[in-house]
Design a protein around this motif. Structure first.
Motif, mmCIF file in Angstrom:
data_model
loop_
_atom_site.group_PDB
_atom_site.id
_atom_site.type_symbol
_atom_site.label_atom_id
_atom_site.label_comp_id
_atom_site.label_asym_id
_atom_site.label_seq_id
_atom_site.Cartn_x
_atom_site.Cartn_y
_atom_site.Cartn_z
ATOM 1 N N MET A 1 0.840 -1.185 0.000
ATOM 2 C CA MET A 1 0.000 0.000 0.000
ATOM 3 C C MET A 1 0.883 1.246 0.000
ATOM 4 O O MET A 1 0.626 2.174 -0.762
ATOM 5 C CB MET A 1 -0.912 -0.014 1.222
ATOM 6 N N GLU A 2 1.901 1.235 0.844
ATOM 7 C CA GLU A 2 2.821 2.376 0.890
ATOM 8 C C GLU A 2 3.504 2.602 -0.460
ATOM 9 O O GLU A 2 3.668 3.738 -0.896
ATOM 10 C CB GLU A 2 3.874 2.169 1.980
ATOM 11 N N GLU A 3 3.887 1.509 -1.116
ATOM 12 C CA GLU A 3 4.543 1.609 -2.419
ATOM 13 C C GLU A 3 3.597 2.189 -3.471
ATOM 14 O O GLU A 3 3.993 2.995 -4.309
ATOM 15 C CB GLU A 3 5.064 0.236 -2.857
ATOM 16 N N THR A 4 2.342 1.799 -3.425
ATOM 17 C CA THR A 4 1.344 2.339 -4.354
ATOM 18 C C THR A 4 1.185 3.838 -4.159
ATOM 19 O O THR A 4 1.194 4.606 -5.128
ATOM 20 C CB THR A 4 -0.020 1.631 -4.163
ATOM 21 N N ILE A 5 1.050 4.266 -2.916
ATOM 22 C CA ILE A 5 0.891 5.691 -2.616
ATOM 23 C C ILE A 5 2.148 6.456 -3.036
ATOM 24 O O ILE A 5 2.067 7.526 -3.642
ATOM 25 C CB ILE A 5 0.609 5.911 -1.116
ATOM 26 N N LYS A 6 3.311 5.865 -2.763
ATOM 27 C CA LYS A 6 4.578 6.509 -3.127
ATOM 28 C C LYS A 6 4.710 6.642 -4.655
ATOM 29 O O LYS A 6 5.111 7.678 -5.163
ATOM 30 C CB LYS A 6 5.741 5.684 -2.562
ATOM 31 N N THR A 7 4.339 5.597 -5.364
ATOM 32 C CA THR A 7 4.480 5.584 -6.819
ATOM 33 C C THR A 7 3.427 6.431 -7.528
ATOM 34 O O THR A 7 3.746 7.187 -8.446
ATOM 35 C CB THR A 7 4.410 4.135 -7.349
ATOM 36 N N PHE A 8 2.162 6.307 -7.120
ATOM 37 C CA PHE A 8 1.071 6.960 -7.836
ATOM 38 C C PHE A 8 0.495 8.184 -7.124
ATOM 39 O O PHE A 8 -0.323 8.898 -7.684
ATOM 40 C CB PHE A 8 -0.052 5.960 -8.123
#
Length: 182
Positions: A1-8
């Motif tokens: 989830m953190e990676e998704t928020i960071k990426t998008f």
């Protein structure tokens, strides 16, 4: 989830898709086997929904849960699996009701038998082949595919489904509808 928020920079959709099947009866029940299937099929989606909610509030996003046709019909040997998928269906409806005030929709897809590797170690190959090739049991004469399920998930995640929430949609080719003799 953190990676998704960071990426998008945001989260628009949560798809709770992980799951395991356990073909067991009440007589085969063990606490250990139930804990495993319960953790993956029900506890994980609840946890992911909880941590996704603050992000979905910001985007007025939505949630798509994977339930099962086993949540709507009895299936031999699927008692633990069916319990968890019934839980997902109920969780979908309660989440839709409680998150509506935040502009978040929540729906579930209830696939029937679809040829994926999830069945490899739990179901006799002959049984699966019979189900998948018995077009007479399918109202529309064809077997649902992974793409059919994915297409429904994309639809539910889109604005085209803006008025759909709290629903558990079966994708099984009409397998359990009795055909009317013509």
């Amino acid at each position: 989830m953190e990676e998704t928020i960071k990426t998008f920079g945001k989260l628009d959709v949560l798809v709770n898709n992980a799951g395991i099947v356990s073909m067991t009866s009440v007589e085969d029940y063990t606490g250990e086997s139930f804990d495993k299937i319960f953790a993956i099929n029900l506890k994980a989606p609840i946890y992911l929904t909880k941590i996704a909610k603050p992000h979905l509030v910001l985007t007025k996003g939505n949630i798509v849960n994977m339930s099962s046709v086993s949540a709507t019909r009895l299936a031999a040997g699927s008692f633990m699996y069916g319990i968890t998928k019934n839980g997902i269906s109920y969780f979908t409806k309660t989440t839709a009701a409680s998150f509506a005030k935040d502009g978040i929709r929540c729906n579930a897809i209830c696939p029937g038998v679809i040829a994926t590797d999830i069945y490899d170690n739990i179901m006799p190959k002959e049984f699966l082949e019979t189900v998948l090739t018995n077009e007479a049991s399918l109202l529309n004469g064809k077997v649902a595919t992974v793409e059919d399920v994915a297409n429904m998930a994309v639809f539910l995640a889109s604005e085209k489904a803006a008025m759909v929430t709290g629903e558990c949609i079966v994708i099984d080719g009409g397998r359990f509808i009795t055909k009317i003799n013509e």
